[in-house]
Write a protein that holds these residues in place. Sequence first.
Motif, PDB file in Angstrom:
ATOM      1  N   GLN A  45       0.868  -0.894  -0.177  1.00 24.27           N
ATOM      2  CA  GLN A  45      -0.570  -0.098  -0.168  1.00 24.27           C
ATOM      3  C   GLN A  45       0.695   1.467   0.156  1.00 24.27           C
ATOM      4  O   GLN A  45       1.749   1.327   1.134  1.00 24.27           O
ATOM      5  CB  GLN A  45      -1.066  -0.335   1.327  1.00 24.27           C
ATOM      6  CG  GLN A  45      -1.785   0.904   1.445  1.00 24.27           C
ATOM      7  CD  GLN A  45      -3.046   0.635   2.588  1.00 24.27           C
ATOM      8  OE1 GLN A  45      -3.049   0.585   3.328  1.00 24.27           O
ATOM      9  NE2 GLN A  45      -4.000   1.108   2.018  1.00 24.27           N
TER      10      GLN A  45
ATOM     11  N   CYS B 257      -3.208   6.886   2.581  1.00 28.38           N
ATOM     12  CA  CYS B 257      -3.375   6.596   1.316  1.00 28.38           C
ATOM     13  C   CYS B 257      -4.855   6.133   1.267  1.00 28.38           C
ATOM     14  O   CYS B 257      -5.494   5.976   1.940  1.00 28.38           O
ATOM     15  CB  CYS B 257      -2.850   4.710   0.974  1.00 28.38           C
ATOM     16  SG  CYS B 257      -3.443   4.184  -0.509  1.00 28.38           S
TER      17      CYS B 257
ATOM     18  N   ASP C  74      -6.686   4.409  -0.266  1.00 29.48           N
ATOM     19  CA  ASP C  74      -7.347   2.903  -0.670  1.00 29.48           C
ATOM     20  C   ASP C  74      -7.054   2.311   0.960  1.00 29.48           C
ATOM     21  O   ASP C  74      -6.601   2.727   1.519  1.00 29.48           O
ATOM     22  CB  ASP C  74      -6.348   2.076  -1.486  1.00 29.48           C
ATOM     23  CG  ASP C  74      -6.134   3.047  -3.426  1.00 29.48           C
ATOM     24  OD1 ASP C  74      -7.030   3.404  -3.114  1.00 29.48           O
ATOM     25  OD2 ASP C  74      -5.006   3.001  -3.394  1.00 29.48           O
TER      26      ASP C  74
END
Length: 167
Positions: free
Chosen positions: A77, A86, A88
Motif C-alpha cells: 500500500q 493512502c 485505498d
Amino acid sequence: GIRVTGISCTEGGKGRLMVTALTDRFDEGINKTRLAVEAGRACGCELCIPSVFRSGNGCVINFSQEAELRVRVGTVQRACDGNEFCGDFFEIFSDGHGRQIMVLSDGMGTGGAAAVDASMAAELFSSLVRSGLSFDCALRLVNTALLSKGTDESLSTLDVACIDLYS
C-alpha cells in the motif's frame, strides 16, 4: 474455558462440516489453533482455525472442515504524491465457512478524506458479511451509510473477491 450458550453443526451442500458456537465472551488470549484441534477431535474431523466476531452481548465462533485449497496473500500500500494517508484500503478474512474474502476499497481522491471513505466502506462491508449478511445486502447498507454520512460528496468503490477453498 469457554462457556458455550448454543451450538449448531451442519453439513454443507458439498458434504463439509460447519460448526457455529455462541459464547458469552471470547478472550483474545485464547489459542485458536488449539481450539480448532479440540473442537475437531469432538467432531471427528479436522477443523480450520475459527473466525470469531462479536455479536450483541456475546461472540460467534465459526469453524469449517479443513479445506482442500490455501490462499497466500501479499499486499503493498502506498500513499499518492507524498501524502501521509493512502486513499485505498483493504481487508482480507475467512468467513468461517470455507471462503476467503478479500475487500478492496478506493476512496476516490487522495489524502485523509479518501482514506476515511475507503476504510469506512471496506470495514463496514466486511463487518456486515462477517455477521452473515449476503454481499448484495451488505453493499446496499454500505451505500446507504455512505450517502447519509454528510453533505460533502463521499465516493468509494468496493471490489470483492470470494474464494471457495473447497472448490
